[in-house]
Scaffold this motif. Structure first.
Motif, PDB file in Angstrom:
ATOM      1  N   ALA A  32      97.754  16.012  72.179  1.00 20.36           N
ATOM      2  CA  ALA A  32      96.591  16.590  72.843  1.00 20.36           C
ATOM      3  C   ALA A  32      95.452  16.799  71.851  1.00 20.36           C
ATOM      4  O   ALA A  32      94.283  16.522  72.159  1.00 20.36           O
ATOM      5  CB  ALA A  32      96.967  17.917  73.499  1.00 20.36           C
ATOM      6  N   ALA A  33      95.783  17.268  70.652  1.00 17.49           N
ATOM      7  CA  ALA A  33      94.746  17.472  69.633  1.00 17.49           C
ATOM      8  C   ALA A  33      94.110  16.142  69.229  1.00 17.49           C
ATOM      9  O   ALA A  33      92.881  16.048  69.079  1.00 17.49           O
ATOM     10  CB  ALA A  33      95.360  18.156  68.413  1.00 17.49           C
ATOM     11  N   ARG A  34      94.933  15.100  69.066  1.00 22.20           N
ATOM     12  CA  ARG A  34      94.389  13.786  68.707  1.00 22.20           C
ATOM     13  C   ARG A  34      93.473  13.249  69.810  1.00 22.20           C
ATOM     14  O   ARG A  34      92.432  12.665  69.532  1.00 22.20           O
ATOM     15  CB  ARG A  34      95.530  12.796  68.440  1.00 22.20           C
ATOM     16  CG  ARG A  34      96.262  13.004  67.128  1.00 22.20           C
ATOM     17  CD  ARG A  34      97.124  11.795  66.797  1.00 22.20           C
ATOM     18  NE  ARG A  34      98.115  11.531  67.835  1.00 22.20           N
ATOM     19  CZ  ARG A  34      99.342  12.050  67.858  1.00 22.20           C
ATOM     20  NH1 ARG A  34      99.715  12.887  66.894  1.00 22.20           N
ATOM     21  NH2 ARG A  34     100.186  11.755  68.830  1.00 22.20           N
ATOM     22  N   SER A  35      93.880  13.455  71.052  1.00 17.43           N
ATOM     23  CA  SER A  35      93.085  12.927  72.168  1.00 17.43           C
ATOM     24  C   SER A  35      91.758  13.663  72.302  1.00 17.43           C
ATOM     25  O   SER A  35      90.731  13.044  72.613  1.00 17.43           O
ATOM     26  CB  SER A  35      93.886  13.015  73.469  1.00 17.43           C
ATOM     27  OG  SER A  35      95.001  12.148  73.418  1.00 17.43           O
ATOM     28  N   LEU A  36      91.752  14.990  72.081  1.00 18.71           N
ATOM     29  CA  LEU A  36      90.488  15.725  72.116  1.00 18.71           C
ATOM     30  C   LEU A  36      89.533  15.228  71.037  1.00 18.71           C
ATOM     31  O   LEU A  36      88.332  15.060  71.270  1.00 18.71           O
ATOM     32  CB  LEU A  36      90.735  17.227  71.940  1.00 18.71           C
ATOM     33  CG  LEU A  36      91.279  17.991  73.146  1.00 18.71           C
ATOM     34  CD1 LEU A  36      91.480  19.461  72.797  1.00 18.71           C
ATOM     35  CD2 LEU A  36      90.350  17.869  74.348  1.00 18.71           C
TER      36      LEU A  36
ATOM     37  N   SER B  58      83.407  20.041  77.071  1.00 18.63           N
ATOM     38  CA  SER B  58      83.853  21.401  76.728  1.00 18.63           C
ATOM     39  C   SER B  58      84.761  21.954  77.815  1.00 18.63           C
ATOM     40  O   SER B  58      85.786  22.597  77.528  1.00 18.63           O
ATOM     41  CB  SER B  58      82.639  22.326  76.542  1.00 18.63           C
ATOM     42  OG  SER B  58      81.888  21.953  75.417  1.00 18.63           O
ATOM     43  N   GLY B  59      84.395  21.695  79.076  1.00 17.73           N
ATOM     44  CA  GLY B  59      85.227  22.167  80.181  1.00 17.73           C
ATOM     45  C   GLY B  59      86.599  21.529  80.183  1.00 17.73           C
ATOM     46  O   GLY B  59      87.614  22.206  80.425  1.00 17.73           O
ATOM     47  N   LEU B  60      86.674  20.228  79.917  1.00 12.08           N
ATOM     48  CA  LEU B  60      87.962  19.537  79.863  1.00 12.08           C
ATOM     49  C   LEU B  60      88.787  20.012  78.670  1.00 12.08           C
ATOM     50  O   LEU B  60      90.016  20.145  78.765  1.00 12.08           O
ATOM     51  CB  LEU B  60      87.736  18.025  79.804  1.00 12.08           C
ATOM     52  CG  LEU B  60      87.103  17.402  81.054  1.00 12.08           C
ATOM     53  CD1 LEU B  60      86.772  15.935  80.813  1.00 12.08           C
ATOM     54  CD2 LEU B  60      88.026  17.539  82.259  1.00 12.08           C
ATOM     55  N   ALA B  61      88.109  20.277  77.552  1.00 17.06           N
ATOM     56  CA  ALA B  61      88.825  20.825  76.391  1.00 17.06           C
ATOM     57  C   ALA B  61      89.402  22.203  76.734  1.00 17.06           C
ATOM     58  O   ALA B  61      90.521  22.549  76.316  1.00 17.06           O
ATOM     59  CB  ALA B  61      87.879  20.921  75.201  1.00 17.06           C
ATOM     60  N   ALA B  62      88.644  22.979  77.524  1.00 15.61           N
ATOM     61  CA  ALA B  62      89.130  24.299  77.932  1.00 15.61           C
ATOM     62  C   ALA B  62      90.403  24.181  78.764  1.00 15.61           C
ATOM     63  O   ALA B  62      91.353  24.964  78.590  1.00 15.61           O
ATOM     64  CB  ALA B  62      88.048  25.018  78.729  1.00 15.61           C
ATOM     65  N   ILE B  63      90.445  23.206  79.670  1.00 14.79           N
ATOM     66  CA  ILE B  63      91.647  23.007  80.491  1.00 14.79           C
ATOM     67  C   ILE B  63      92.828  22.628  79.603  1.00 14.79           C
ATOM     68  O   ILE B  63      93.968  23.076  79.833  1.00 14.79           O
ATOM     69  CB  ILE B  63      91.380  21.925  81.552  1.00 14.79           C
ATOM     70  CG1 ILE B  63      90.271  22.376  82.503  1.00 14.79           C
ATOM     71  CG2 ILE B  63      92.656  21.617  82.348  1.00 14.79           C
ATOM     72  CD1 ILE B  63      89.811  21.295  83.462  1.00 14.79           C
ATOM     73  N   THR B  64      92.573  21.828  78.571  1.00 11.50           N
ATOM     74  CA  THR B  64      93.632  21.450  77.628  1.00 11.50           C
ATOM     75  C   THR B  64      94.170  22.683  76.903  1.00 11.50           C
ATOM     76  O   THR B  64      95.386  22.892  76.817  1.00 11.50           O
ATOM     77  CB  THR B  64      93.100  20.429  76.605  1.00 11.50           C
ATOM     78  OG1 THR B  64      92.606  19.277  77.288  1.00 11.50           O
ATOM     79  CG2 THR B  64      94.199  20.003  75.636  1.00 11.50           C
ATOM     80  N   HIS B  65      93.266  23.500  76.376  1.00  5.24           N
ATOM     81  CA  HIS B  65      93.696  24.709  75.649  1.00  5.24           C
ATOM     82  C   HIS B  65      94.425  25.673  76.578  1.00  5.24           C
ATOM     83  O   HIS B  65      95.402  26.323  76.165  1.00  5.24           O
ATOM     84  CB  HIS B  65      92.479  25.395  75.026  1.00  5.24           C
ATOM     85  CG  HIS B  65      91.861  24.632  73.894  1.00  5.24           C
ATOM     86  ND1 HIS B  65      92.600  24.172  72.823  1.00  5.24           N
ATOM     87  CD2 HIS B  65      90.576  24.240  73.665  1.00  5.24           C
ATOM     88  CE1 HIS B  65      91.800  23.543  71.964  1.00  5.24           C
ATOM     89  NE2 HIS B  65      90.571  23.556  72.459  1.00  5.24           N
ATOM     90  N   GLN B  66      93.976  25.773  77.820  1.00  5.02           N
ATOM     91  CA  GLN B  66      94.663  26.641  78.778  1.00  5.02           C
ATOM     92  C   GLN B  66      96.089  26.170  79.005  1.00  5.02           C
ATOM     93  O   GLN B  66      97.030  26.972  79.054  1.00  5.02           O
ATOM     94  CB  GLN B  66      93.889  26.655  80.094  1.00  5.02           C
ATOM     95  CG  GLN B  66      94.490  27.574  81.161  1.00  5.02           C
ATOM     96  CD  GLN B  66      93.705  27.519  82.460  1.00  5.02           C
ATOM     97  OE1 GLN B  66      93.009  26.544  82.735  1.00  5.02           O
ATOM     98  NE2 GLN B  66      93.812  28.574  83.263  1.00  5.02           N
TER      99      GLN B  66
END
Length: 408
Positions: free
Chosen positions: A290-294, A323-331
């Motif tokens: 997930a980190a690599r993809s972000l 930013s919104g998609l990154a937020a969903i990833t972190h959630q």
């Protein structure tokens, strides 16, 4: 007077994607409709009209040409021999042609959908005659207005509007004549409409119908040989799989989409796919992936030429959306503080016209605040949210859940 090339007529052939022979065939077909007997036009006639050797064709050719291109002979670049020849006889049109204006006004009757059709200026594509790339450009312009409507207030009646428009374009595919380029462009437009209808169903809480429409979008994109449309359809299908809890399948679909060379080379598409891949990887606890993809999404977006207009369906993909998609990833990874910060950034960057997306991320922010025990902040977030103009059951249902939690 010397011979003068008819450049107007020559340009029309290019616009309508017609060869000399295909135009001759079309003239003969229309001549049969007008005069009740087959025409005798050949490619040699067309070459003589273009070269200027014949500046004013015989009436048996001009009348079909006027009907094919829907304009008078002189607007086709032809020059009459004299005043008397400039006025062509007008044979009566067949009965079915008389009825065509009524047919072309028919679209859909559902009141909400009709309101959208009128508000967006969506009219019909001809069901008969010759289609050109100009007709296709008008179709894409209407699709763009529909996409803007979705980003503003949500799906609402766009499902019925889109599917009715698809039916009209399929009538055009069956009843009109066109070249290969126009045919592919029509299939590409239909793919885009299926995708829009799928998102409208998703927004209205009908995931089963949405899945069928996204599959149809992929089929039409493949018929169009449209790499961008194919990548979009795969991305939507991956999103559908994720929403239905099939997270590993969502990851596999997104990776398959990224295997498409066009998807990788288009920085906007690549950024979207990498961002959605990150969400899928987070859902299957692949933290490193997930980190690599972000990071890959950010790097892809850095390559975007922001001076060039984005396709309408990708106009939502801005730094705010990333930013919104990154937020969903972190959630999904349980990083609620990072998710909250990224959601706040998304809301700060979103333009005012994207009211649906603002509402979506406002609800997401309230959900994250509740997850961290920040009830007062969550209450303030939903108090500031005006969802009265939205037409998205998906967002309003989530907002209702947040409000029930706050009042419990």
């Amino acid at each position: 007077m010397g011979r003068q090339r008819n450049t107007i007529f020559e340009a029309l052939l290019a616009e309508y994607d017609l060869t000399h022979q295909s135009l001759a065939d079309e003239v003969n077909r229309v001549a049969n409709d007008i005069f009740g007997r087959p025409g005798d036009c050949g490619d040699r006639h067309v070459r003589r009209w273009i070269s200027g050797e014949v500046r004013w064709p015989w009436t048996k050719y001009l009348l079909p040409l006027e009907r094919i291109f829907d304009r008078p002979a002189q607007a086709l670049g032809f020059v009459p021999r004299g005043k008397s020849s400039a006025t062509l006889p007008r044979p009566p049109r067949p009965a079915q042609q008389e009825e065509e204006p009524v047919e072309r006004r028919r679209f859909i009757t559902a009141s909400a959908a009709t309101t959208v059709v009128v508000a967006l200026g969506i009219d019909q594509t001809p069901a008969r005659g010759r289609l050109s790339m100009s007709d296709v450009d008008r179709v894409h312009e209407r699709i763009g207005r529909m996409d803007a409507h979705f980003f503003a207030i949500g799906g609402g009646p766009l499902h019925s509007v889109s599917t009715a428009y698809i039916a009209r374009l399929r009538e055009a595919l069956d009843g009109c004549t066109y070249g290969d380029r126009v045919e592919r462009a029509l299939h590409s437009a239909i793919s885009s409409l299926y995708a829009s209808a799928g998102w409208a169903c998703h927004d209205s809480g009908d995931p089963t119908q949405a899945a069928l429409l996204h599959t149809a979008s992929l089929q039409s994109a493949l018929l169009a040989a449209d790499p961008s449309g194919t990548a979009r359809a795969w991305s939507d299908l991956a999103m559908q799989a994720r929403l239905e809890g099939r997270h590993r399948e969502a990851v596999q679909i997104t990776r398959a989409a990224l295997d498409n060379r066009r998807a990788r080379s288009d920085p906007r598409i690549a950024a979207l796919l990498h961002a959605r891949l990150a969400i899928g990887q987070a859902r299957i606890a692949d933290r490193a992936g997930a980190a690599r993809s972000l990071l890959a999404a950010e790097r892809a977006y850095d390559r975007v030429d922001t001076t060039a207009p984005a396709p309408t369906w990708l106009s939502f993909l801005t730094p705010a959306e990333l930013s919104g998609l990154a937020a969903i990833t972190h959630q999904a990874l349980g990083h609620y503080d990072r998710a909250e910060a990224a959601t706040v950034q998304a809301l700060h960057l979103l333009p005012g016209a994207m009211r649906r997306n603002k509402a979506y991320y406002s609800v997401q922010l309230a959900e994250l605040q509740l997850a961290q025990g920040e009830r007062e902040q969550a209450a303030a977030t939903v108090t500031d949210l005006d969802a009265s103009s939205l037409d998205s059951r998906r967002i309003t249902d989530r907002l209702a859940t947040v409000r029930r939690t706050l009042t419990a």
